[in-house]
Design a protein around this motif. Structure first.
Motif, PDB file in Angstrom:
ATOM      1  N   LYS A 159      -5.538   3.840   2.326  1.00 36.61           N
ATOM      2  CA  LYS A 159      -4.630   3.185   1.369  1.00 36.61           C
ATOM      3  C   LYS A 159      -3.837   2.062   2.032  1.00 36.61           C
ATOM      4  CE  LYS A 159      -4.113   7.066  -1.841  1.00 36.61           C
ATOM      5  NZ  LYS A 159      -3.170   8.034  -2.472  1.00 36.61           N
ATOM      6  N   GLU A 176      -3.815  -1.834   0.880  1.00 37.33           N
ATOM      7  CA  GLU A 176      -2.592  -2.579   0.551  1.00 37.33           C
ATOM      8  C   GLU A 176      -2.486  -3.863   1.371  1.00 37.33           C
ATOM      9  OE1 GLU A 176       1.099  -0.555   1.331  1.00 37.33           O
ATOM     10  OE2 GLU A 176       0.686  -0.305   3.474  1.00 37.33           O
ATOM     11  N   LYS A 231     -10.516  -2.907  -0.601  1.00 32.66           N
ATOM     12  CA  LYS A 231     -11.374  -1.822  -0.136  1.00 32.66           C
ATOM     13  C   LYS A 231     -12.323  -2.288   0.956  1.00 32.66           C
ATOM     14  CE  LYS A 231     -11.345   1.106  -4.279  1.00 32.66           C
ATOM     15  NZ  LYS A 231     -12.180   1.737  -5.335  1.00 32.66           N
ATOM     16  N   SER A 245       2.955  10.347   3.645  1.00 32.32           N
ATOM     17  CA  SER A 245       1.546  10.691   3.725  1.00 32.32           C
ATOM     18  C   SER A 245       1.392  11.903   4.638  1.00 32.32           C
ATOM     19  CB  SER A 245       0.727   9.489   4.238  1.00 32.32           C
ATOM     20  OG  SER A 245      -0.662   9.738   4.128  1.00 32.32           O
ATOM     21  N   GLU A 281       0.161   3.890   4.013  1.00 38.02           N
ATOM     22  CA  GLU A 281       0.559   2.876   3.048  1.00 38.02           C
ATOM     23  C   GLU A 281       2.070   2.905   2.806  1.00 38.02           C
ATOM     24  OE1 GLU A 281      -0.116   6.596   0.643  1.00 38.02           O
ATOM     25  OE2 GLU A 281      -1.054   5.624   2.364  1.00 38.02           O
TER      26      GLU A 281
END
Length: 295
Positions: free
Chosen positions: A97, A101, A105, A228, A262
């Motif tokens: 992630k 950001e 991808k 996370s 992220e």
């Protein structure tokens, strides 16, 4: 066991912190009171000793009483390794992630991205991080789990990799995003003085059975920005150590920052970069909290 480097007017010393995280046992002083044999002065010397150091600490802990522990508040906490022998190894985009950001991808890496930070970046918990406003207007935070290597090795297998870990600490990979973009690589933007807060201590590897299942959280002025778990690593610690050591010798005291999740400032729209007075806190389960303020 939590190992810390602190200082007062008489100098620096290494200690072990009690379970509450508020009291410290000066190891060398305590050892010399019960044994007439050498004891390491610094964290690097302690890590160099490997299992012998841990055995000495266990022996010491069996003989000292609670009165030998002193209030940690009366000392300045330094980075556990105040002056690393060489650059800190860092892993870029190790959470999917975060990679997204920072791009898309397509930016999720197939192989570990490795860069380094200069030893002169390192400061301890509670230290101010310079705002460097004369060279950057895009200072950013990155809370990370850091691995401390405990013994020398090259060509380390994935299966044996965790045997080479002395312990774990917290690292904030503070980054000048504009310099990172300007120079087309990471080193200068990652290596401004004071931009590697680390600590408050090293937790020995025996205390953390599952380093790939630790909650990690970064707050700015009390607001949660990153939240996370290390289970979200793209490349686990074993893979990172294996890749780094393929043709390069890892040594006791080497520091590896495992990447940030992220929620970094640059990932917001618009970006939310650091400013003077901002308080950064990075908390990792089973380790503690690293707190620093932007000057």
């Amino acid at each position: 066991m939590k190992f810390v480097t602190v200082k007062d007017q008489s100098g620096e010393f290494i200690g072990v912190v009690d379970e509450s995280g508020t009291r410290v046992l000066p190891l060398k002083k305590a050892w010399e009171e019960i044994e007439n044999t050498p004891f390491p002065d610094t964290m690097l010397q302690a890590i160099d000793l490997g299992d012998e150091f841990i055995e000495k600490v266990h022996k010491l802990m069996e003989k000292v009483n609670i009165d030998s522990f002193l209030s940690l508040d009366q000392y300045t906490i330094l980075a556990p390794i105040p002056t690393p022998r060489k650059n800190i190894y860092c892993v870029g985009k190790n959470y999917a992630k975060h990679a997204i950001e920072m791009g898309s991808k397509e930016d999720i890496p197939e192989h570990p991205i490795i860069f380094t930070k200069s030893p002169t970046t390192v400061v301890g918990c509670g230290a101010e991080v310079l705002n460097h406003q004369q060279v950057t207007s895009e200072l950013d935070y990155e809370g990370e789990l850091a691995v401390i290597i405990g013994k020398k090795g090259r060509g380390i297998s994935r299966e044996d990799a965790l045997d080479y870990v002395f312990g774990y600490t917290i690292l904030n990979d503070v980054t000048a995003r504009d310099l990172q973009a300007q120079h087309k690589q990471y080193f200068i933007g990652k290596s401004l003085d004071t931009t590697c807060p680390m600590g408050p201590w090293i937790v020995h590897s025996s205390e953390i059975e599952k380093p790939h299942n630790l909650n990690i959280e970064t707050k700015i002025n009390g607001e949660v920005r990153q939240s996370s778990n290390t289970e979200n690593f793209i490349f686990p610690i074993e893979e990172i150590i294996h890749v780094l050591s393929k043709g390069m010798t890892l040594e006791p005291g080497d520091i590896i920052a495992t990447g940030t999740p992220e929620g970094v400032g640059k990932g917001f729209k618009p970006p939310r970069f650091l400013k003077s007075g901002d308080v950064m806190t990075v908390t990792i389960e089973q380790i503690g909290t690293l707190t620093n303020t932007i000057s």
